[in-house]
Write an enzyme that holds these catalytic residues in place. Structure first.
Site, PDB file in Angstrom:
ATOM      1  CD  GLU A 159      -2.902  -1.096   2.343  1.00 14.92           C
ATOM      2  OE1 GLU A 159      -4.051  -0.708   2.138  1.00 14.92           O
ATOM      3  OE2 GLU A 159      -2.511  -1.445   3.472  1.00 14.92           O
ATOM      4  CD  GLU A 210      -3.362  -6.845   3.677  1.00 16.05           C
ATOM      5  OE1 GLU A 210      -3.096  -7.708   2.805  1.00 16.05           O
ATOM      6  OE2 GLU A 210      -2.851  -5.713   3.682  1.00 16.05           O
TER       7      GLU A 210
END
Ligand code: 1HE
Length: 265
Positions: A119, A139
């Site tokens: 990210e 995740e």
């Protein structure tokens, strides 16, 4: 000239080196694979907002064998939904200040570029991956969700369907495939990402600062506007950028035969 500014020892480690017009911002927590603790994120934000006006391009890299292992999982606390929401949103201004700061940022990627590390890389303007780099969004397997703008920025690079695959299946994308699908723009041999990123940043720093500013602020916004609004924004930016005295001087130099020509690659 190279100067090294030692990181505040009381803070989590982010180091900044200055090489002329380039700043090299380095995640310096290799023992934890540069995992993004709250302290490191705060320090990263501070380093970016405090860059001196002399800096015209930034390189972001990671110390050790990996760029970044993502969120510091040891800080994952028992947060309720509201606390989780606020924690996730605490990253956003830091990444926004990287993406929509004063100058372009080139990420030099190697080893793990995963979770929040990916990210972070996606908030930069260019990404250079060496052949050791691998991209993943684990995740899904940790029972959490992206929270650093990944669901907005990653699909813009590789498409929703590829991000869906990475999150649902834990698929790890190797460097060459990452470049082929748009995760990074450059692929270089192992150990060469930083050198290539510095070379690109030096080239970027030669541009007129207002052109660079218009690019990093204008292109992503125009991409989200209707064609009609985008064309108007483009015309506004074109008018402002070309009016800078430096821009006039560059065009004059070319017409006088002293400015650089465009050569075949
Ligand atoms: C960590 C972290 C971490 C390493 N948080 N401590 N991110 C992940 O799910 C990735 C988790 N990390 C890994 O899969 C691997 O560590 C790596 C592939 C990155 C590197 O492997 P390796 O073999 O080089 O290192 P290691 O032995 O696994 O880790 C070295 C140390 O770093 C070890 O601590 P030690 O005290 O035992 O030495 C690890 O515990 C520590 N470490 N990664 C905390 N991530 C805004 S939302 C974003 C959500 C996410 O980012 S989710 C993805 C989280």
């Amino acid at each position: 000239m190279l100067t090294t500014e030692p990181a505040d020892p009381s803070a989590e480690s982010v180091c900044v080196e200055h090489r002329g017009a380039i700043a090299i911002v380095r995640l310096c927590r290799p023992a934890k694979r540069n995992a993004l603790s709250d302290g490191l994120m705060a320090e990263l934000g501070r380093r970016f907002t405090e860059l001196p006006a002399s800096v015209r391009a930034v390189v972001l890299c990671g110390e050790g064998a990996h760029f970044c292992a993502g969120l510091d999982l040891s800080e994952l606390k028992d947060r309720d939904a509201v606390e989780g929401l606020h924690h996730s949103r605490s990253w956003l201004p830091i990444l926004r200040d990287i993406e929509f700061g004063r100058v372009p940022v080139v990420a030099a990627l190697h080893g793990a570029v995963v979770g929040g590390g990916l990210e972070l890389a996606c908030a930069c303007h260019l990404r250079v991956a060496d052949e050791t780099a691998f991209f993943a969004l684990p995740e899904g397997s940790r029972g959490i969700f992206v929270g650093g703008g990944g669901s907005v920025r990653v699909p813009k690079l590789i498409g929703v369907h590829r991000m869906m695959d990475m999150m649902l299946t834990g698929r790890v994308v190797p460097a060459a495939e990452g470049v082929a699908i748009g995760m990074a723009q450059y692929l270089v041999p192992p150990g060469e990402a930083l050198n290539k990123a510095i070379a690109l940043a030096e080239r970027i720093a030669e541009n007129a600062p207002m052109t660079n500013y218009a690019l990093i602020h204008g292109l992503p916004r125009i991409a989200e506007q209707s064609a009609d609004h985008g064309l108007f924004t483009e015309a506004l930016l074109a008018g402002i950028v070309q009016s800078a005295p430096e821009a006039k001087e560059r065009v004059r130099a070319f017409l006088a035969g002293t400015g650089p020509k465009v050569r075949p690659a």
